[in-house]
Design an enzyme around this catalytic site. Structure first.
Site, PDB file in Angstrom:
ATOM      1  N   SER A  57      -7.556   3.631   9.606  1.00 35.79           N
ATOM      2  CA  SER A  57      -8.340   3.701   8.369  1.00 35.79           C
ATOM      3  C   SER A  57      -7.646   2.928   7.251  1.00 35.79           C
ATOM      4  O   SER A  57      -8.248   2.076   6.585  1.00 35.79           O
ATOM      5  CB  SER A  57      -8.526   5.175   7.994  1.00 35.79           C
ATOM      6  OG  SER A  57      -8.934   5.327   6.660  1.00 35.79           O
ATOM      7  N   LYS A 112      -8.614  -1.302   5.671  1.00 31.13           N
ATOM      8  CA  LYS A 112      -8.921  -1.661   4.283  1.00 31.13           C
ATOM      9  C   LYS A 112      -8.012  -2.788   3.783  1.00 31.13           C
ATOM     10  O   LYS A 112      -8.457  -3.685   3.063  1.00 31.13           O
ATOM     11  CB  LYS A 112      -8.805  -0.424   3.390  1.00 31.13           C
ATOM     12  CG  LYS A 112     -10.012   0.512   3.581  1.00 31.13           C
ATOM     13  CD  LYS A 112      -9.870   1.825   2.839  1.00 31.13           C
ATOM     14  CE  LYS A 112      -9.027   2.797   3.600  1.00 31.13           C
ATOM     15  NZ  LYS A 112      -9.376   4.202   3.452  1.00 31.13           N
ATOM     16  N   HIS A 154       0.841  -1.194   0.000  1.00 34.00           N
ATOM     17  CA  HIS A 154       0.000   0.000   0.000  1.00 34.00           C
ATOM     18  C   HIS A 154       0.874   1.241   0.000  1.00 34.00           C
ATOM     19  O   HIS A 154       1.844   1.330   0.737  1.00 34.00           O
ATOM     20  CB  HIS A 154      -0.901   0.018   1.235  1.00 34.00           C
ATOM     21  CG  HIS A 154      -1.751   1.249   1.306  1.00 34.00           C
ATOM     22  ND1 HIS A 154      -2.899   1.393   0.561  1.00 34.00           N
ATOM     23  CD2 HIS A 154      -1.589   2.406   1.981  1.00 34.00           C
ATOM     24  CE1 HIS A 154      -3.415   2.588   0.795  1.00 34.00           C
ATOM     25  NE2 HIS A 154      -2.644   3.222   1.650  1.00 34.00           N
ATOM     26  N   ARG A 208     -14.911  12.761   9.352  1.00 36.63           N
ATOM     27  CA  ARG A 208     -13.638  13.407   9.696  1.00 36.63           C
ATOM     28  C   ARG A 208     -13.358  14.564   8.746  1.00 36.63           C
ATOM     29  O   ARG A 208     -12.850  15.617   9.149  1.00 36.63           O
ATOM     30  CB  ARG A 208     -12.492  12.380   9.622  1.00 36.63           C
ATOM     31  CG  ARG A 208     -12.476  11.418  10.805  1.00 36.63           C
ATOM     32  CD  ARG A 208     -11.596  10.207  10.531  1.00 36.63           C
ATOM     33  NE  ARG A 208     -10.236  10.603  10.189  1.00 36.63           N
ATOM     34  CZ  ARG A 208      -9.402   9.868   9.444  1.00 36.63           C
ATOM     35  NH1 ARG A 208      -9.796   8.697   8.971  1.00 36.63           N
ATOM     36  NH2 ARG A 208      -8.200  10.289   9.189  1.00 36.63           N
ATOM     37  N   ASP A 225     -15.334   2.652   7.907  1.00 36.09           N
ATOM     38  CA  ASP A 225     -14.270   3.591   7.531  1.00 36.09           C
ATOM     39  C   ASP A 225     -14.810   4.653   6.573  1.00 36.09           C
ATOM     40  O   ASP A 225     -14.491   5.829   6.709  1.00 36.09           O
ATOM     41  CB  ASP A 225     -13.092   2.846   6.898  1.00 36.09           C
ATOM     42  CG  ASP A 225     -12.068   3.828   6.342  1.00 36.09           C
ATOM     43  OD1 ASP A 225     -11.503   4.593   7.145  1.00 36.09           O
ATOM     44  OD2 ASP A 225     -11.861   3.856   5.120  1.00 36.09           O
TER      45      ASP A 225
END
Ligand code: URA
Ligand code: CA
Length: 432
Positions: A181, A185, A80, A166, A159
């Site tokens: 968060s 995922k 990621h 947020r 999320d």
């Protein structure tokens, strides 16, 4: 909920059950926005312990679908990136580590941004598609070691809801909230091990090394605390990675890199991240051995052959590997001549990304259509010397009137009269 807001406000630690209560209640609508807003602001100021962060992550994972990759043999390693501009690493890393025997079961999205997501980029290849069933997906990964599928609609709904809240309550910029968060995922998508590329610099979400390090450590801790082997590389985003920014242009750049003819920075980052992926998957005993394996797979053509196999298995025209001119081509190539002599001191990556989006390379809204052919190639990176009139970048456009794009690029590519060193690519590696 009032008690839990108060508890967090006063700096106390919430229990696993209390965090589950908040996340479940918010997801199913029994706790209203205003109470969760207050709780988020309390978290913003009071922070979360390591245990709370892991609990929040797993509560968000449990809020929706969890992808079951157990039918795929081997350690599923996911990568990621916290987001950069012209970040072509995913396109290179998938086939590269798959060629080393690491199963790459990639779930990807489209989303908004400067350029399209990984799926948009791959769709620059005629015929390529991700509309495959879960069964086909698993079969392809077992057979070829690599496949990509569109994102399931119901991954981590908690999320999604919390992130939107947020966004409008000034609580995006909180390390425990960002880290949980992102990790939720990855975990919901079924990864056994996770390699994180945390970007740092002007073009990144985290602008300073200190902040990037804190985020990296937070994510590495969450991953390892919930039983997913996780490590992070902090890499430079004080300029875009590689030369290409744009969908088809980045596919071409990925092909070049898989051939061993790619930009130096992109190649090096792929080798570093790839080595960690190969090592985490147990396909090498040391990082150095992993790196040598990857270099060999680039040099003997197996990494490129894997890319072609992957494209063809999902309906794409594999001949683009030898004929990149079969990718979508823009009508005009427009140079951006330097206004004076000097050295390139800064290339503000998010502004370059904005210029690419104006050309049509990315989506401004969910409904926007992407023009896969357009974008730009940087001809000079930080540290390069430049003579007036030399081209700083080549703009690929389907529109001749692009003064606003050129002006944005002139504002993004800053020249200095003094010599500038090129930035360090890899700042740190963070493991458990
Ligand atoms: N990206 C995410 O996915 N979540 C955040 O909270 C911030 C950036
Ligand atoms: Ca690039």
């Amino acid at each position: 909920m009032v008690d839990l807001i108060q508890k967090k406000r006063d700096g106390e630690q919430l229990t696993t059950e209390e965090i589950q209560f908040i996340v479940e209640g918010y997801t199913n609508g029994t706790i209203p926005d205003y109470q969760v807003s207050a709780w988020l602001m309390a978290v913003y100021f009071q922070n979360m312990t390591e245990k709370e962060r892991a609990d929040l992550t797993m509560a968000m994972v449990a809020s929706g679908d969890q992808i079951d990759l157990r039918a795929i043999e081997g350690v599923k390693v996911d990568k990621h990136s916290t987001g950069g501009v012209g970040d072509t690493t995913t396109l290179v890393l998938g086939p590269l580590v798959a060629a080393a025997g690491v199963p790459v079961a990639k779930m990807s999205g489209r989303g908004l941004g400067h350029t399209g997501g990984t799926i948009d980029k791959l769709e620059a290849i005629e015929g390529f598609h991700v509309e495959i069933t879960n069964e086909q997906f698993i079969e392809l990964v077992n057979k070829n070691k690599i496949a990509i599928i569109g994102q399931s609609g119901n991954l981590t709904p908690a999320d999604k809801k919390l992130y939107s809240l947020r966004d409008v309550t000034a609580t995006v910029n909180s390390i425990p909230l960002i880290a949980s968060s992102i990790m939720s995922k990855k975990i919901a998508a079924g990864a056994d091990a996770i390699v994180l590329d945390v970007k740092t610099g002007a073009g990144a979400f985290m602008k300073t090394l200190e902040d990037s390090r804190e985020l990296a450590k937070a994510m590495v801790n969450i991953g390892n605390n919930v039983g997913r082997k996780t490590m992070a590389v902090i890499s430079d985003m004080s300029q875009p990675l590689g030369f290409a920014i744009g969908n088809a242009l980045e596919v071409k750049e990925a092909i070049d890199t898989l051939k061993g003819e790619g930009p130096e920075d992109l190649t090096e980052l792929c080798l570093v991240l790839g080595s960690h992926m190969v090592y985490a998957a147990g396909k090498a005993d040391t990082l150095e051995e992993a790196r040598q394996t990857l270099l060999k797979l680039i040099n003997n053509g197996e990494a490129l052959a894997k890319f072609k196999l992957f494209i063809e298995a999902q309906g794409g025209d594999g001949s683009v590997v030898d004929h990149p001119e079969r990718l979508p081509q823009a009508k005009y190539q427009i140079e951006l001549p330097a206004k004076n002599d000097g050295w390139v001191a800064e290339i503000i990556a998010d502004h370059v990304g904005t210029a690419a989006m104006w050309l049509g390379a990315g989506r401004a809204t969910k409904e926007s259509e992407i023009d896969l052919a357009v974008g730009m190639m940087l001809n000079k990176k930080i540290g390069a010397s430049v003579k007036a009139g030399e081209s700083l970048a080549t703009i690929y456009s389907n529109d001749k009137e692009i003064e606003h794009v050129k002006e944005e690029l002139y504002r993004s590519i800053i020249l200095s009269e003094e010599k500038v060193e090129s930035p360090r690519l890899i700042h740190e590696e963070i493991t458990d």
